[in-house]
Design an enzyme around this catalytic site. Sequence first.
Site, PDB file in Angstrom:
ATOM      1  N   PRO A 176       0.659  -1.127  -0.058  1.00  0.00           N
ATOM      2  CA  PRO A 176      -0.413   0.281  -0.091  1.00  0.00           C
ATOM      3  C   PRO A 176       0.812   1.548   0.059  1.00  0.00           C
ATOM      4  O   PRO A 176       1.006   1.976   0.842  1.00  0.00           O
ATOM      5  CB  PRO A 176      -1.047   0.075   1.509  1.00  0.00           C
ATOM      6  CG  PRO A 176      -0.149  -0.640   2.236  1.00  0.00           C
ATOM      7  CD  PRO A 176       0.806  -1.489   1.694  1.00  0.00           C
ATOM      8  N   CYS A 177       1.737   2.042  -0.796  1.00  0.00           N
ATOM      9  CA  CYS A 177       2.235   2.820  -1.394  1.00  0.00           C
ATOM     10  C   CYS A 177       1.527   4.020  -0.938  1.00  0.00           C
ATOM     11  O   CYS A 177       1.207   5.322  -0.751  1.00  0.00           O
ATOM     12  CB  CYS A 177       2.901   3.118  -2.499  1.00  0.00           C
ATOM     13  SG  CYS A 177       2.284   2.498  -3.768  1.00  0.00           S
ATOM     14  N   HIS A 178       0.459   3.776  -1.372  1.00  0.00           N
ATOM     15  CA  HIS A 178      -0.565   4.978  -1.414  1.00  0.00           C
ATOM     16  C   HIS A 178      -1.157   5.580  -0.190  1.00  0.00           C
ATOM     17  O   HIS A 178      -1.335   6.329   0.293  1.00  0.00           O
ATOM     18  CB  HIS A 178      -1.772   4.806  -1.871  1.00  0.00           C
ATOM     19  CG  HIS A 178      -2.834   3.555  -1.460  1.00  0.00           C
ATOM     20  ND1 HIS A 178      -2.384   2.539  -2.298  1.00  0.00           N
ATOM     21  CD2 HIS A 178      -3.754   3.791  -0.676  1.00  0.00           C
ATOM     22  CE1 HIS A 178      -2.831   1.494  -1.110  1.00  0.00           C
ATOM     23  NE2 HIS A 178      -4.095   2.093   0.242  1.00  0.00           N
TER      24      HIS A 178
END
Length: 176
Positions: free
Chosen positions: A141-143
């Site tokens: 989950p780089c977001h």
Amino acid sequence: MTSPTRPAAARFELVIPTEQGEFIARYSARGLARLTFPRTGTAPRVRPAIPRDLLQQISTWHRLTSRALKMILSGRAPLNWPPLDLSGGTEFQRQVWAALQRIPLGRTASYGDLARDIGRPQAFRAVGGACGANPIVVLIPCHRALAANGRLGGFSGGVKWKRTLLAAEGIAVPAR
DNA sequence: AGGCGAGTGAGGA
DNA sequence: TCCTCACTCGCCT
């Protein structure tokens, strides 16, 4: 020998249809190696057939990937994950990606937080680079990585996607 | 509040 | 060896 030796780097692509478009999942013999956002306006491409001996394995992984992706897109935490093949990354990148996976759905961390998590408090800037190199969007989950002071920061898939994903998780999206 | 510059670590050419 | 960052902080209007 007669058995056709596949290159170790062989990758097999399958698509995941969602309301947002077709995500593209790419598998190696070790698991999910890449997951990318839907592309707009590209011609459908021919995908190499999956060899028989991998078909069942990859089908199983693909079901897990599809379900996990759709769960996150609808704001729920996945119960099961496919194995991830992150062998393409450097040691530093893998550490950052592991730290990202420790952020629970619906929560965020700053690049500085992530740098401290991996014991490199000064490497906050390099953390941004590692986030940008993330091969498996959404599932890693780089977001959920934001800049300090709650600012949005950047996103390799385009900031629009970052906003969409954060909103799906019920996170108040910063103006910028 | 907001702009700017320096410092910073990692990766790629 | 250089250059570029999905950054952060402090100092200045």
